[in-house]
Scaffold this active site. Structure first.
Site, short mmCIF file in Angstrom:
data_model
loop_
_atom_site.label_atom_id
_atom_site.label_comp_id
_atom_site.label_asym_id
_atom_site.label_seq_id
_atom_site.Cartn_x
_atom_site.Cartn_y
_atom_site.Cartn_z
N TRP A 1 42.18 22.55 35.90
CA TRP A 1 41.98 21.11 36.07
C TRP A 1 41.48 20.50 34.77
O TRP A 1 40.90 21.20 33.94
CB TRP A 1 40.97 20.84 37.18
CG TRP A 1 41.23 21.48 38.48
CD1 TRP A 1 40.49 22.49 39.05
CD2 TRP A 1 42.26 21.17 39.45
NE1 TRP A 1 41.00 22.80 40.29
CE2 TRP A 1 42.09 22.02 40.55
CE3 TRP A 1 43.32 20.25 39.47
CZ2 TRP A 1 42.92 21.99 41.67
CZ3 TRP A 1 44.15 20.22 40.57
CH2 TRP A 1 43.95 21.07 41.65
N HIS A 6 37.40 19.00 37.32
CA HIS A 6 36.23 19.90 37.30
C HIS A 6 34.95 19.17 37.69
O HIS A 6 34.11 19.71 38.42
CB HIS A 6 36.09 20.55 35.91
CG HIS A 6 37.03 21.70 35.73
ND1 HIS A 6 36.90 22.89 36.41
CD2 HIS A 6 38.13 21.83 34.95
CE1 HIS A 6 37.88 23.70 36.06
NE2 HIS A 6 38.63 23.09 35.16
N ARG A 48 36.18 28.35 25.08
CA ARG A 48 37.26 29.31 24.78
C ARG A 48 37.83 29.11 23.38
O ARG A 48 38.43 30.01 22.81
CB ARG A 48 38.38 29.26 25.83
CG ARG A 48 39.02 27.90 26.02
CD ARG A 48 40.19 27.96 27.02
NE ARG A 48 41.41 28.39 26.39
CZ ARG A 48 42.64 27.96 26.72
NH1 ARG A 48 42.80 27.09 27.70
NH2 ARG A 48 43.71 28.41 26.09
N HIS A 60 40.64 32.01 32.69
CA HIS A 60 40.90 30.75 33.39
C HIS A 60 42.02 30.86 34.41
O HIS A 60 42.26 29.91 35.15
CB HIS A 60 41.22 29.63 32.39
CG HIS A 60 40.05 29.22 31.54
ND1 HIS A 60 39.39 28.02 31.68
CD2 HIS A 60 39.41 29.88 30.53
CE1 HIS A 60 38.41 27.94 30.80
NE2 HIS A 60 38.40 29.07 30.09
N ASP A 120 39.00 26.16 38.74
CA ASP A 120 40.35 26.54 38.29
C ASP A 120 41.09 27.43 39.30
O ASP A 120 42.31 27.31 39.44
CB ASP A 120 40.26 27.28 36.94
CG ASP A 120 40.32 26.33 35.75
OD1 ASP A 120 40.68 25.15 35.91
OD2 ASP A 120 39.99 26.79 34.63
N HIS A 126 47.13 27.83 38.21
CA HIS A 126 46.24 28.83 37.60
C HIS A 126 46.35 30.18 38.31
O HIS A 126 45.71 31.16 37.89
CB HIS A 126 44.79 28.34 37.59
CG HIS A 126 44.50 27.38 36.48
ND1 HIS A 126 43.68 27.68 35.42
CD2 HIS A 126 44.96 26.13 36.24
CE1 HIS A 126 43.64 26.65 34.58
NE2 HIS A 126 44.41 25.69 35.06
N1 DCM Z 1 47.19 28.32 31.74
C1 DCM Z 1 47.43 28.99 32.93
N2 DCM Z 1 48.18 30.10 32.95
C2 DCM Z 1 48.74 30.57 31.82
C3 DCM Z 1 48.52 29.91 30.60
C4 DCM Z 1 47.75 28.77 30.59
O1 DCM Z 1 46.92 28.57 33.98
N3 DCM Z 1 49.46 31.67 31.88
C5 DCM Z 1 46.40 27.10 31.74
C6 DCM Z 1 45.15 27.05 30.91
C7 DCM Z 1 45.04 25.59 30.61
C8 DCM Z 1 46.49 25.13 30.51
O2 DCM Z 1 47.25 26.07 31.25
O3 DCM Z 1 44.45 24.91 31.73
C9 DCM Z 1 46.99 25.03 29.10
O4 DCM Z 1 46.85 26.30 28.52
P1 DCM Z 1 46.76 26.49 26.94
O5 DCM Z 1 45.74 25.48 26.50
O6 DCM Z 1 46.33 27.91 26.76
O7 DCM Z 1 48.14 26.20 26.45
ZN ZN Z 2 39.83 26.12 32.75
ZN ZN Z 3 44.83 24.06 33.83
#
Ligand code: DCM
Ligand code: ZN
Ligand code: ZN
Ligand code: DCM
Ligand code: DCM
Length: 269
Positions: A1, A6, A48, A60, A120, A126
């Site tokens: 989110w 959040h 992160r 996450h 999340d 997620h």
């Molecule tokens: N994310 C996810 N699953 C993945 C990769 C990323 O849920 N396999 C989520 C984390 C963040 C968003 O997607 O909320 C964007 O990820 P990033 O900032 O790593 O591109």
């Molecule tokens: Zn997160």
């Molecule tokens: Zn997300």
């Protein structure tokens, strides 16, 4: 989110936790404000990217290698990598917080992680591997270009609430809390069954939350498969289906976060 999601989850939990739990959180987080949980709810998303914080990036999510929309499921041994995942993170930070409570020591980071990850884990994408949790699927919301993941994290919540800040989240949480607590609220009956977990098995608790949330990938996120939405405008029927899912997931996350914190701090819900 995103930030509003959040903070909304955190405000719902704040409205439900025991006074003793609220006092404990204020002490550990060093903030006597009523906004204490909402204020730290998105901390993990900046941590992160900090030096030394990169290890927490895979915490996450859990990339369920299922087959939406035909079959949805989460399998810990298949989907949680050696680098960790949101289920193992909830297990580990629950243990760390418990150990510190038992020892009477102050450890804020595990509390901040739990507030974030219990949010999340209730975002369907997620708990899904397809398209890197939807990040690789392009969509439009009211003419603006988004990826599907960010549409669920942020665009739909902005469209629901009309705002993007913590004040928006407070107002959104007030409405959802009423839907939980009012005898005639839409979640009044269902919400009583949302938390059945025990600290004796944090893995089972987090797997239940992830599995239930992942099921929405098949029914609401990719109900006709990815090709049906790639490059498409989602503000019609898709959004109508998404709104009640987003709102229920906010409410469930808030109820479960409150119950989990009450169990940690007071040993009862
Ligand atoms: N994310 C996810 N699953 C993945 C990769 C990323 O849920 N396999 C989520 C984390 C963040 C968003 O997607 O909320 C964007 O990820 P990033 O900032 O790593 O591109
Ligand atoms: Zn997160
Ligand atoms: Zn997300
Ligand atoms: N679990 C699961 N899927 C797996 C492994 C475990 O859903 N692949 C869940 C169900 C169990 C809990 O985790 O109740 C504890 O599992 P274990 O006995 O493997 O620690
Ligand atoms: N709000 C909401 N759902 C609605 C209407 C409002 O969550 N159906 C929240 C988000 C808004 C805040 O209330 O930012 C203030 O709304 P209003 O301007 O309607 O008072």
């Amino acid at each position: 989110w995103g930030t509003v999601g959040h903070a909304t989850v955190a405000y719902i939990a704040t409205g439900l936790i025991k006074n003793e739990t609220a006092a404990y959180c204020k002490k550990v987080l060093g903030d006597q404000s009523a906004n204490v949980l909402a204020s730290i709810a998105s901390w993990a998303d900046s941590y992160r990217y900090e030096a030394g914080g990169g290890f927490s990036t895979p915490f996450h999510w859990i990339d369920a290698i299922d087959n939406p929309p035909y079959s949805c499921d989460v399998d810990y041994d298949r989907d949680c990598t050696d680098a960790g995942c949101i289920v193992s993170a909830i297990m580990n930070y629950t243990t760390i917080q418990r150990v510190n409570i038992a020892a009477g020591t102050i450890e804020p980071d595990s509390l901040k992680f739990l507030v974030h990850f219990l949010g999340d884990i209730h975002q369907p994408l997620h708990d899904e591997n397809y398209g890197a949790g939807g990040n690789n699927i392009t969509v439009y919301v009211d003419g603006s270009k988004w990826n599907l993941h960010a549409a669920w994290d942020t665009a739909f919540i902005t469209k629901i609430t009309g705002g993007t800040n913590i004040t928006t989240a407070k107002a959104f949480s007030t409405r959802l809390l009423a839907s939980i607590q009012s005898p005639t609220g839409v979640y009044a009956t269902a919400s009583k069954k949302w938390f059945r977990s025990s600290l004796k098995d944090p893995k089972a608790a987090a797997m239940k939350w992830a599995t239930e949330t992942n099921n929405y990938v098949c029914t609401a996120v990719l109900p006709q498969g990815p090709l049906a939405i790639e490059g498409k405008e989602l503000n019609g029927t898709y959004y109508q289906v998404a709104v009640p899912v987003v709102e229920e997931q906010m409410a469930k996350a808030g109820v479960r976060l409150a119950a989990w914190l009450d169990l940690l701090v007071t040993g009862s819900t």
